[in-house]
Design a protein around this motif. Structure first.
Motif, PDB file in Angstrom:
ATOM      1  N   GLY A 153       3.161  -1.785 -10.825  1.00 51.99           N
ATOM      2  CA  GLY A 153       2.860  -2.977 -11.613  1.00 51.99           C
ATOM      3  C   GLY A 153       1.882  -3.955 -11.010  1.00 51.99           C
ATOM      4  O   GLY A 153       1.689  -5.050 -11.549  1.00 51.99           O
ATOM      5  N   ALA A 154       1.248  -3.610  -9.872  1.00 49.08           N
ATOM      6  CA  ALA A 154       0.352  -4.573  -9.206  1.00 49.08           C
ATOM      7  C   ALA A 154      -0.824  -4.946 -10.104  1.00 49.08           C
ATOM      8  O   ALA A 154      -1.381  -4.096 -10.811  1.00 49.08           O
ATOM      9  N   ARG A 155      -1.218  -6.228 -10.070  1.00 47.50           N
ATOM     10  CA  ARG A 155      -2.295  -6.735 -10.914  1.00 47.50           C
ATOM     11  C   ARG A 155      -3.336  -7.454 -10.065  1.00 47.50           C
ATOM     12  O   ARG A 155      -2.986  -8.131  -9.092  1.00 47.50           O
ATOM     13  N   PRO A 156      -4.618  -7.315 -10.428  1.00 41.41           N
ATOM     14  CA  PRO A 156      -5.645  -8.078  -9.702  1.00 41.41           C
ATOM     15  C   PRO A 156      -5.314  -9.568  -9.681  1.00 41.41           C
ATOM     16  O   PRO A 156      -4.885 -10.139 -10.679  1.00 41.41           O
ATOM     17  N   GLY A 157      -5.473 -10.181  -8.529  1.00 41.54           N
ATOM     18  CA  GLY A 157      -5.125 -11.587  -8.356  1.00 41.54           C
ATOM     19  C   GLY A 157      -3.783 -11.801  -7.702  1.00 41.54           C
ATOM     20  O   GLY A 157      -3.500 -12.902  -7.206  1.00 41.54           O
ATOM     21  N   SER A 217       8.988   3.115   3.970  1.00 39.90           N
ATOM     22  CA  SER A 217       9.741   4.196   4.599  1.00 39.90           C
ATOM     23  C   SER A 217       8.826   5.245   5.205  1.00 39.90           C
ATOM     24  O   SER A 217       9.203   5.933   6.157  1.00 39.90           O
ATOM     25  N   ASP A 218       7.605   5.393   4.670  1.00 41.88           N
ATOM     26  CA  ASP A 218       6.696   6.440   5.127  1.00 41.88           C
ATOM     27  C   ASP A 218       5.423   5.893   5.768  1.00 41.88           C
ATOM     28  O   ASP A 218       4.446   6.609   5.927  1.00 41.88           O
ATOM     29  N   GLY A 219       5.421   4.618   6.116  1.00 41.65           N
ATOM     30  CA  GLY A 219       4.250   3.999   6.723  1.00 41.65           C
ATOM     31  C   GLY A 219       3.711   2.896   5.842  1.00 41.65           C
ATOM     32  O   GLY A 219       3.615   3.050   4.626  1.00 41.65           O
ATOM     33  N   LEU A 220       3.347   1.757   6.443  1.00 44.28           N
ATOM     34  CA  LEU A 220       2.876   0.607   5.672  1.00 44.28           C
ATOM     35  C   LEU A 220       1.575   0.918   4.938  1.00 44.28           C
ATOM     36  O   LEU A 220       1.407   0.571   3.765  1.00 44.28           O
ATOM     37  N   GLY A 221       0.639   1.562   5.618  1.00 48.75           N
ATOM     38  CA  GLY A 221      -0.613   1.911   4.959  1.00 48.75           C
ATOM     39  C   GLY A 221      -0.398   2.843   3.790  1.00 48.75           C
ATOM     40  O   GLY A 221      -0.986   2.671   2.713  1.00 48.75           O
ATOM     41  N   PHE A 222       0.464   3.839   3.983  1.00 46.05           N
ATOM     42  CA  PHE A 222       0.785   4.767   2.896  1.00 46.05           C
ATOM     43  C   PHE A 222       1.406   4.035   1.723  1.00 46.05           C
ATOM     44  O   PHE A 222       1.081   4.309   0.563  1.00 46.05           O
ATOM     45  N   THR A 223       2.300   3.095   1.999  1.00 39.79           N
ATOM     46  CA  THR A 223       2.955   2.334   0.935  1.00 39.79           C
ATOM     47  C   THR A 223       1.938   1.549   0.119  1.00 39.79           C
ATOM     48  O   THR A 223       1.966   1.559  -1.116  1.00 39.79           O
ATOM     49  N   ILE A 224       1.014   0.871   0.799  1.00 42.34           N
ATOM     50  CA  ILE A 224      -0.017   0.117   0.091  1.00 42.34           C
ATOM     51  C   ILE A 224      -0.894   1.045  -0.734  1.00 42.34           C
ATOM     52  O   ILE A 224      -1.215   0.755  -1.903  1.00 42.34           O
ATOM     53  N   MET A 225      -1.265   2.184  -0.159  1.00 45.20           N
ATOM     54  CA  MET A 225      -2.103   3.141  -0.886  1.00 45.20           C
ATOM     55  C   MET A 225      -1.374   3.702  -2.105  1.00 45.20           C
ATOM     56  O   MET A 225      -1.986   3.959  -3.148  1.00 45.20           O
ATOM     57  N   GLU A 226      -0.077   3.879  -1.991  1.00 51.12           N
ATOM     58  CA  GLU A 226       0.702   4.417  -3.119  1.00 51.12           C
ATOM     59  C   GLU A 226       0.777   3.408  -4.250  1.00 51.12           C
ATOM     60  O   GLU A 226       0.621   3.767  -5.426  1.00 51.12           O
ATOM     61  N   ILE A 227       1.023   2.145  -3.939  1.00 48.96           N
ATOM     62  CA  ILE A 227       1.021   1.116  -4.975  1.00 48.96           C
ATOM     63  C   ILE A 227      -0.363   1.020  -5.612  1.00 48.96           C
ATOM     64  O   ILE A 227      -0.502   0.884  -6.831  1.00 48.96           O
ATOM     65  N   SER A 228      -1.403   1.105  -4.785  1.00 48.09           N
ATOM     66  CA  SER A 228      -2.779   1.072  -5.289  1.00 48.09           C
ATOM     67  C   SER A 228      -3.024   2.219  -6.264  1.00 48.09           C
ATOM     68  O   SER A 228      -3.566   2.019  -7.364  1.00 48.09           O
ATOM     69  N   LEU A 230      -0.860   4.118  -7.987  1.00 50.65           N
ATOM     70  CA  LEU A 230      -0.034   4.085  -9.197  1.00 50.65           C
ATOM     71  C   LEU A 230      -0.393   2.918 -10.110  1.00 50.65           C
ATOM     72  O   LEU A 230      -0.191   2.996 -11.327  1.00 50.65           O
ATOM     73  N   SER A 231      -0.912   1.843  -9.543  1.00 44.90           N
ATOM     74  CA  SER A 231      -1.243   0.652 -10.327  1.00 44.90           C
ATOM     75  C   SER A 231      -2.695   0.643 -10.799  1.00 44.90           C
ATOM     76  O   SER A 231      -3.071  -0.179 -11.644  1.00 44.90           O
ATOM     77  N   GLY A 232      -3.531   1.517 -10.230  1.00 44.94           N
ATOM     78  CA  GLY A 232      -4.935   1.531 -10.605  1.00 44.94           C
ATOM     79  C   GLY A 232      -5.693   0.298 -10.141  1.00 44.94           C
ATOM     80  O   GLY A 232      -6.578  -0.199 -10.846  1.00 44.94           O
ATOM     81  N   VAL A 233      -5.353  -0.194  -8.945  1.00 50.04           N
ATOM     82  CA  VAL A 233      -5.992  -1.393  -8.400  1.00 50.04           C
ATOM     83  C   VAL A 233      -6.335  -1.161  -6.938  1.00 50.04           C
ATOM     84  O   VAL A 233      -5.939  -0.163  -6.337  1.00 50.04           O
ATOM     85  N   GLY A 234      -7.082  -2.099  -6.360  1.00 46.54           N
ATOM     86  CA  GLY A 234      -7.378  -2.060  -4.946  1.00 46.54           C
ATOM     87  C   GLY A 234      -6.628  -3.145  -4.196  1.00 46.54           C
ATOM     88  O   GLY A 234      -6.084  -4.078  -4.796  1.00 46.54           O
ATOM     89  N   SER A 304      -9.974   0.361  -6.262  1.00 46.44           N
ATOM     90  CA  SER A 304      -8.945   1.273  -5.765  1.00 46.44           C
ATOM     91  C   SER A 304      -8.949   1.269  -4.244  1.00 46.44           C
ATOM     92  O   SER A 304      -9.906   0.815  -3.606  1.00 46.44           O
ATOM     93  N   GLY A 305      -7.874   1.769  -3.663  1.00 43.86           N
ATOM     94  CA  GLY A 305      -7.805   1.937  -2.226  1.00 43.86           C
ATOM     95  C   GLY A 305      -7.574   0.656  -1.457  1.00 43.86           C
ATOM     96  O   GLY A 305      -7.221  -0.390  -2.012  1.00 43.86           O
ATOM     97  N   LEU A 306      -7.783   0.754  -0.153  1.00 39.77           N
ATOM     98  CA  LEU A 306      -7.445  -0.310   0.793  1.00 39.77           C
ATOM     99  C   LEU A 306      -8.686  -0.744   1.549  1.00 39.77           C
ATOM    100  O   LEU A 306      -9.360   0.081   2.178  1.00 39.77           O
ATOM    101  N   LYS A 307      -9.006  -2.024   1.495  1.00 41.57           N
ATOM    102  CA  LYS A 307     -10.132  -2.584   2.215  1.00 41.57           C
ATOM    103  C   LYS A 307      -9.608  -3.556   3.255  1.00 41.57           C
ATOM    104  O   LYS A 307      -8.936  -4.546   2.929  1.00 41.57           O
ATOM    105  N   LEU A 308      -9.915  -3.278   4.530  1.00 39.73           N
ATOM    106  CA  LEU A 308      -9.488  -4.132   5.636  1.00 39.73           C
ATOM    107  C   LEU A 308     -10.633  -5.042   6.047  1.00 39.73           C
ATOM    108  O   LEU A 308     -11.733  -4.564   6.344  1.00 39.73           O
ATOM    109  N   GLU A 309     -10.397  -6.327   6.051  1.00 38.85           N
ATOM    110  CA  GLU A 309     -11.422  -7.291   6.416  1.00 38.85           C
ATOM    111  C   GLU A 309     -11.573  -7.367   7.936  1.00 38.85           C
ATOM    112  O   GLU A 309     -10.591  -7.434   8.671  1.00 38.85           O
ATOM    113  N   GLY A 310     -12.812  -7.339   8.408  1.00 38.63           N
ATOM    114  CA  GLY A 310     -13.089  -7.616   9.812  1.00 38.63           C
ATOM    115  C   GLY A 310     -12.951  -6.459  10.770  1.00 38.63           C
ATOM    116  O   GLY A 310     -13.054  -6.653  11.986  1.00 38.63           O
TER     117      GLY A 310
END
Length: 329
Positions: A153-157, A217-228, A230-234, A304-310
């Protein structure tokens, strides 16, 4: 004595029944019945199944009881991320006939200690014969949330809120089990993972503002990527989550190192939540009032995906039951 020298009935009646919780209030069924009945404790019932081989969680520094604790904790964590308070557990055990009775008791005792810690009543289950021992936990919980937040259910913003502290299991994943076993703080912080059940209360109170949530449960990065996914967001991440002080000292404050150790791992059992900007203040206020450790690490964006600043790109690994630690990004 080996389990094969006992009958299933003697093991159940002589060992297992000593660890079962009290019969739920007003129930008519219980041990030795094959089912249990209970009255709901909240309007919405949440049910989950979490199963694992003991070998897959049996780190060298974990006893059989510790491994059983870890599996029980994983089952509890699934509920907390949905705003559910777990109440009753049904456990299926697959145990080898060659397993020593003392080892079987250690597994059962580890489960019981975990359930008691989390306030869960172990009300029944099943026993099976298996050369590769395993544990399956069916957890029943209750929530006042009319709409428990999904993963999708993640939404931009949305703001990205992460509870818990990270880095110890990332050390295991990236440095290897052998080196981790010689590192005292890693051993201490991973022997028996914990879930902060207060997070579930905060989610239930703020379900209208929490658009997505998932436990780590399977790694923080994996969790964020999974929400990304399934939600169709970055996700744009602007700062690391909270880490153990030993991780910060090890990394000497370097962002690249902090991200590598905090995003990889597993079994941290914090929660990733995406929260509307309008509701963020209330969520933060409730987390702080309950004393829950958290960090607002970034926001949900288009794409989509994960962008790390810096920092440069960080390889993300997640735990897979068939493949072990596999690369996600």
């Amino acid at each position: 004595m080996k389990l094969g020298e006992l009958t299933e009935r003697l093991f159940i009646e002589g060992v297992l029944r000593n660890y079962l919780g009290k019969r739920p209030p007003f129930s008519r069924l219980g041990f030795p019945d094959d089912a249990v009945d209970f009255l709901p404790l909240a309007p919405r019932i949440v049910v989950s199944v979490d199963a694992s081989s003991i070998a897959s969680v049996k780190l060298p520094w974990r006893s059989l009881g510790d491994a059983a604790w870890a599996i029980a904790t994983g089952a509890v964590s699934d509920h907390i991320a949905k705003g559910s308070r777990p109440a009753y557990a049904l456990v299926s055990l697959g145990l080898s006939p060659d397993l020593d009775l003392s080892e079987a008791k250690a597994i059962v005792r580890g489960l019981s200690e975990a359930f008691n810690y989390y306030g869960v009543s172990w009300v029944g289950g099943d026993t099976n014969s298996s050369r590769d021992p395993w544990i399956s936990v069916t957890m029943i919980g209750f929530t006042t949330a009319k709409r428990p937040p999904p993963r999708s259910g993640a939404r931009p913003g949305d703001a990205v809120v992460v509870t818990g502290r990270y880095g110890a299991m990332g050390y295991v994943a990236l440095r290897g089990v052998e080196e981790a076993s010689r590192t005292t703080w890693v051993v201490e912080k991973t022997r028996r993972p914990l879930v902060d059940v207060r997070v579930g209360t905060v989610i239930a109170l703020n379900y209208k503002s929490i658009h997505a949530s998932m436990d780590v449960s399977d790694g923080l990065g994996f969790t964020i990527m999974e929400i990304s996914r399934l939600s169709g967001v970055g996700f744009r991440v602007e700062k690391p989550p909270l880490v153990f002080k030993e991780v910060y000292e090890l990394c000497e404050g370097r962002l690249q190192c902090l991200y590598e150790l905090s995003l990889n791992g597993g079994e941290e059992y914090g929660v990733v939540m995406t929260v509307s900007k309008e509701g963020l203040g209330n969520v933060v206020e409730d987390l702080e009032s309950y004393g829950v450790e958290y960090e607002v690490i970034g926001e949900v964006v288009e794409g989509s995906g994960l962008k790390l600043e810096g920092v440069n790109k960080v390889a993300i690994y997640g735990w897979d039951q068939f493949g072990g630690y596999v690369k996600s990004a």
